[in-house]
Design a protein around this motif. Structure first.
Motif, PDB file in Angstrom:
ATOM      1  N   ASP A  28      93.749  20.917 -72.872  1.00 44.26           N
ATOM      2  CA  ASP A  28      93.413  22.136 -73.602  1.00 44.26           C
ATOM      3  C   ASP A  28      91.878  22.263 -73.694  1.00 44.26           C
ATOM      4  O   ASP A  28      91.259  21.829 -74.666  1.00 44.26           O
ATOM      5  CB  ASP A  28      94.035  22.049 -75.009  1.00 44.26           C
ATOM      6  CG  ASP A  28      93.688  23.253 -75.856  1.00 44.26           C
ATOM      7  OD1 ASP A  28      93.285  24.286 -75.278  1.00 44.26           O
ATOM      8  OD2 ASP A  28      93.810  23.156 -77.099  1.00 44.26           O
ATOM      9  N   THR A  29      91.287  22.820 -72.641  1.00 47.43           N
ATOM     10  CA  THR A  29      89.832  23.004 -72.613  1.00 47.43           C
ATOM     11  C   THR A  29      89.515  24.255 -71.799  1.00 47.43           C
ATOM     12  O   THR A  29      90.416  24.898 -71.271  1.00 47.43           O
ATOM     13  CB  THR A  29      89.136  21.761 -72.014  1.00 47.43           C
ATOM     14  OG1 THR A  29      87.731  21.873 -72.207  1.00 47.43           O
ATOM     15  CG2 THR A  29      89.412  21.602 -70.518  1.00 47.43           C
ATOM     16  N   SER A  30      88.234  24.591 -71.718  1.00 43.07           N
ATOM     17  CA  SER A  30      87.849  25.711 -70.854  1.00 43.07           C
ATOM     18  C   SER A  30      86.598  25.314 -70.084  1.00 43.07           C
ATOM     19  O   SER A  30      85.756  24.554 -70.583  1.00 43.07           O
ATOM     20  CB  SER A  30      87.580  26.963 -71.684  1.00 43.07           C
ATOM     21  OG  SER A  30      86.384  26.801 -72.410  1.00 43.07           O
ATOM     22  N   TRP A  33      83.517  25.995 -72.085  1.00 45.72           N
ATOM     23  CA  TRP A  33      83.200  25.022 -73.147  1.00 45.72           C
ATOM     24  C   TRP A  33      82.511  23.801 -72.537  1.00 45.72           C
ATOM     25  O   TRP A  33      81.502  23.318 -73.044  1.00 45.72           O
ATOM     26  CB  TRP A  33      84.483  24.582 -73.882  1.00 45.72           C
ATOM     27  CG  TRP A  33      84.209  23.774 -75.143  1.00 45.72           C
ATOM     28  CD1 TRP A  33      84.145  24.252 -76.411  1.00 45.72           C
ATOM     29  CD2 TRP A  33      83.935  22.360 -75.228  1.00 45.72           C
ATOM     30  NE1 TRP A  33      83.853  23.232 -77.294  1.00 45.72           N
ATOM     31  CE2 TRP A  33      83.713  22.048 -76.601  1.00 45.72           C
ATOM     32  CE3 TRP A  33      83.846  21.328 -74.306  1.00 45.72           C
ATOM     33  CZ2 TRP A  33      83.431  20.772 -77.059  1.00 45.72           C
ATOM     34  CZ3 TRP A  33      83.552  20.041 -74.753  1.00 45.72           C
ATOM     35  CH2 TRP A  33      83.346  19.772 -76.113  1.00 45.72           C
ATOM     36  N   THR A  38      78.222  20.312 -72.314  1.00 46.90           N
ATOM     37  CA  THR A  38      77.816  19.095 -71.580  1.00 46.90           C
ATOM     38  C   THR A  38      76.913  19.361 -70.371  1.00 46.90           C
ATOM     39  O   THR A  38      76.220  18.461 -69.913  1.00 46.90           O
ATOM     40  CB  THR A  38      79.052  18.332 -71.038  1.00 46.90           C
ATOM     41  OG1 THR A  38      79.657  19.114 -69.985  1.00 46.90           O
ATOM     42  CG2 THR A  38      80.074  18.056 -72.104  1.00 46.90           C
ATOM     43  N   CYS A 113      76.493   2.362 -69.955  1.00 49.25           N
ATOM     44  CA  CYS A 113      75.608   3.363 -69.328  1.00 49.25           C
ATOM     45  C   CYS A 113      74.162   2.889 -69.244  1.00 49.25           C
ATOM     46  O   CYS A 113      73.372   3.432 -68.472  1.00 49.25           O
ATOM     47  CB  CYS A 113      75.676   4.685 -70.089  1.00 49.25           C
ATOM     48  SG  CYS A 113      77.329   5.373 -70.117  1.00 49.25           S
ATOM     49  N   ILE A 156      86.660  15.041 -69.822  1.00 50.47           N
ATOM     50  CA  ILE A 156      85.800  16.055 -69.185  1.00 50.47           C
ATOM     51  C   ILE A 156      84.435  15.486 -68.802  1.00 50.47           C
ATOM     52  O   ILE A 156      83.672  16.121 -68.086  1.00 50.47           O
ATOM     53  CB  ILE A 156      85.586  17.243 -70.136  1.00 50.47           C
ATOM     54  CG1 ILE A 156      85.007  16.730 -71.472  1.00 50.47           C
ATOM     55  CG2 ILE A 156      86.884  18.005 -70.359  1.00 50.47           C
ATOM     56  CD1 ILE A 156      84.060  17.649 -72.112  1.00 50.47           C
ATOM     57  N   ILE A 157      84.124  14.302 -69.310  1.00 51.72           N
ATOM     58  CA  ILE A 157      82.744  13.804 -69.229  1.00 51.72           C
ATOM     59  C   ILE A 157      82.475  12.933 -68.001  1.00 51.72           C
ATOM     60  O   ILE A 157      81.468  13.106 -67.327  1.00 51.72           O
ATOM     61  CB  ILE A 157      82.426  12.982 -70.504  1.00 51.72           C
ATOM     62  CG1 ILE A 157      82.395  13.920 -71.690  1.00 51.72           C
ATOM     63  CG2 ILE A 157      81.099  12.239 -70.379  1.00 51.72           C
ATOM     64  CD1 ILE A 157      82.316  13.194 -73.012  1.00 51.72           C
ATOM     65  N   GLY A 218      82.098  10.798 -80.032  1.00 51.46           N
ATOM     66  CA  GLY A 218      81.108  11.558 -79.262  1.00 51.46           C
ATOM     67  C   GLY A 218      79.952  12.086 -80.090  1.00 51.46           C
ATOM     68  O   GLY A 218      78.777  11.883 -79.758  1.00 51.46           O
ATOM     69  N   TYR A 222      76.090  10.928 -79.950  1.00 52.35           N
ATOM     70  CA  TYR A 222      75.098  11.939 -79.571  1.00 52.35           C
ATOM     71  C   TYR A 222      73.855  11.844 -80.461  1.00 52.35           C
ATOM     72  O   TYR A 222      72.722  11.812 -79.981  1.00 52.35           O
ATOM     73  CB  TYR A 222      75.761  13.322 -79.713  1.00 52.35           C
ATOM     74  CG  TYR A 222      74.921  14.487 -79.308  1.00 52.35           C
ATOM     75  CD1 TYR A 222      75.115  15.103 -78.084  1.00 52.35           C
ATOM     76  CD2 TYR A 222      73.936  14.997 -80.150  1.00 52.35           C
ATOM     77  CE1 TYR A 222      74.341  16.183 -77.705  1.00 52.35           C
ATOM     78  CE2 TYR A 222      73.163  16.068 -79.776  1.00 52.35           C
ATOM     79  CZ  TYR A 222      73.376  16.667 -78.557  1.00 52.35           C
ATOM     80  OH  TYR A 222      72.610  17.734 -78.191  1.00 52.35           O
ATOM     81  N   ALA A 255      74.170  11.905 -69.441  1.00 56.65           N
ATOM     82  CA  ALA A 255      75.332  11.847 -70.338  1.00 56.65           C
ATOM     83  C   ALA A 255      75.733  13.236 -70.807  1.00 56.65           C
ATOM     84  O   ALA A 255      76.916  13.550 -70.923  1.00 56.65           O
ATOM     85  CB  ALA A 255      75.035  10.974 -71.537  1.00 56.65           C
ATOM     86  N   ILE A 259      71.550  16.342 -74.600  1.00 53.45           N
ATOM     87  CA  ILE A 259      70.792  15.126 -74.939  1.00 53.45           C
ATOM     88  C   ILE A 259      69.531  15.079 -74.065  1.00 53.45           C
ATOM     89  O   ILE A 259      68.433  14.779 -74.534  1.00 53.45           O
ATOM     90  CB  ILE A 259      71.639  13.843 -74.725  1.00 53.45           C
ATOM     91  CG1 ILE A 259      72.830  13.822 -75.671  1.00 53.45           C
ATOM     92  CG2 ILE A 259      70.771  12.582 -74.907  1.00 53.45           C
ATOM     93  CD1 ILE A 259      73.746  12.606 -75.516  1.00 53.45           C
ATOM     94  N   PHE A 313      71.173   5.252 -72.299  1.00 58.14           N
ATOM     95  CA  PHE A 313      71.802   4.997 -73.580  1.00 58.14           C
ATOM     96  C   PHE A 313      73.294   4.812 -73.339  1.00 58.14           C
ATOM     97  O   PHE A 313      73.881   5.548 -72.552  1.00 58.14           O
ATOM     98  CB  PHE A 313      71.577   6.221 -74.479  1.00 58.14           C
ATOM     99  CG  PHE A 313      72.136   6.056 -75.850  1.00 58.14           C
ATOM    100  CD1 PHE A 313      71.356   5.502 -76.843  1.00 58.14           C
ATOM    101  CD2 PHE A 313      73.433   6.428 -76.132  1.00 58.14           C
ATOM    102  CE1 PHE A 313      71.873   5.327 -78.114  1.00 58.14           C
ATOM    103  CE2 PHE A 313      73.961   6.249 -77.398  1.00 58.14           C
ATOM    104  CZ  PHE A 313      73.176   5.700 -78.391  1.00 58.14           C
TER     105      PHE A 313
END
Ligand code: UT7
Length: 326
Positions: A28-30, A33, A38, A113, A156-157, A218, A222, A255, A259, A313
């Motif tokens: 459930d995303t778009s 978004w 991101t 990371c 999604i990341i 998250g 952040y 990331a 950021i 980071f």
């Protein structure tokens, strides 16, 4: 004192692209978004036959070829990864075997990371004290393997990829000026894979509770990232008497575009001086900096004499920055 220089770079991204539109069909995303929050448009996902050492092998072959070296010329392989082929032995040893790098002592570094910067810190210091002469350092991760494709806040990341560099003693003023690394284990649970280790070994219960997948706070992460990245970057610059305005390029861990923009703003750097490729690959964890460095070099964005700052980071929490005179 002698410096350590990066002799050559290489990178490898799996061919398979996963776009935001593909993700719209999974969770459930778009697409809107994801781009807005991101900066990511698509990421690469390894096939089921690809493991971390395969990606690392491809990136390493390119770096060796560019440097005109053979694998037997390496005396160390450091692999920064948290998603290696196996819990053990290390991915670096698997890579050593694949490359036939018979003279290289090989091991992995685990700093998520920030792994590439941690590896750079180690490699630089080992070369500076004369303990090693030629090190292959790889950042490789396949976080798609620990992604919960039902969790829209993480799936999604991440993307898969590998970047490699070869390090040697410098013959002139060019090279790594200094690297700073830090950690704060009190925030260990901000980004974690809860299952599969000695705390909660794999079991049916572990799988039922989906503990084999990455979990991330998250928003909390952040906020810490923006603050710590600014302070460590300034610390590294001040130590070397260099002002942010003297930097030709900032190569940040990819990331989140927000950021990256916030850090650039805090350092007073225009975005033209910041290397960004997050839109194509997402967050490739320890691979993001060496991939971005390789692309910056290939596209002619770095010239001899330039000051370049790398910063990262990640889970741990860990962070670090490295100033390089090219
Ligand atoms: O690389 C290692 C270090 N990692 C990082 O630095 C990651 C740092 N964190 C981030 O990049 C961001 O926090 C995220 C991209 C993970 C999330 O963005 P955010 O702006 O911090 O979102 P949020 O977690 O505060 O969530 C805001 C809203 C929530 O809805 P409600 O509660 O306000 O109704 C989430 O449920 O956005 C919702 N949301 C989504 N909506 C659509 C979370 N993920 C998604 C999604 N699509 N994929």
């Amino acid at each position: 004192m002698i410096k350590t220089r990066i002799v050559s770079t290489g990178s490898y991204l799996p061919e398979n692209r996963l776009t935001n539109f593909d993700l719209e069909k999974i969770v459930d995303t778009s697409a809107e978004w994801i781009v807005e929050r991101t900066g990511i448009h698509e990421r690469r996902i390894g096939t089921k036959d690809e493991a971390a050492s395969d990606l690392a092998y491809e990136a390493s072959k390119i770096a060796l070829k560019k440097a005109g070296l053979k694998a037997k010329d390496l005396d160390m392989i450091i692999c920064a990864t948290v998603s290696g082929d196996l819990p053990f032995p290390s991915t670096a040893c698997l890579l050593q075997n694949r490359l036939d790098a018979v003279n290289a002592a090989s091991f992995d570094v685990s700093a998520a990371c920030s792994g590439f910067i941690y590896g750079l810190y180690l490699a630089d210091n080992l070369i500076k004290v004369g303990a090693r002469k030629r090190i292959l350092l790889i950042g490789v991760d396949m976080l798609s393997r620990v992604t919960d494709w039902d969790d829209r806040s993480t799936c999604i990341i991440f993307g898969d990829g590998a970047g490699a560099v070869i390090l040697e003693p410098s013959k002139d003023e060019s090279g790594i000026m200094s690297t700073d690394i830090r950690s704060d284990g009190s925030m260990w649970d901000y980004i974690q894979v809860p299952g599969g280790g000695s705390r909660t070994p794999f079991s049916k219960e572990c799988l039922d509770k989906k503990l084999q997948f990455v979990r991330m706070k998250g928003n909390e992460t952040y906020k810490v990232a923006v603050k710590t990245l600014e302070s460590i970057a300034l610390e590294t610059l001040e130590k070397n008497n260099i002002k942010a305005s003297q930097l030709s390029l900032l190569i940040p861990h990819q990331a989140n575009i927000r950021i990256i923009q916030a850090t650039a703003k805090r350092l007073g750097l225009p975005m033209e001086k910041v290397m960004v490729n997050i839109e194509k690959y997402g967050n490739t964890s320890s691979a993001s900096i060496p991939i971005a460095l390789d692309e910056a070099l290939t596209s002619g964005r770095i010239r001899k004499g330039d000051y370049i700052l790398l910063e990262a980071f990640g889970a741990g929490l860990t962070w670090g920055s490295s100033l390089i005179r090219w």
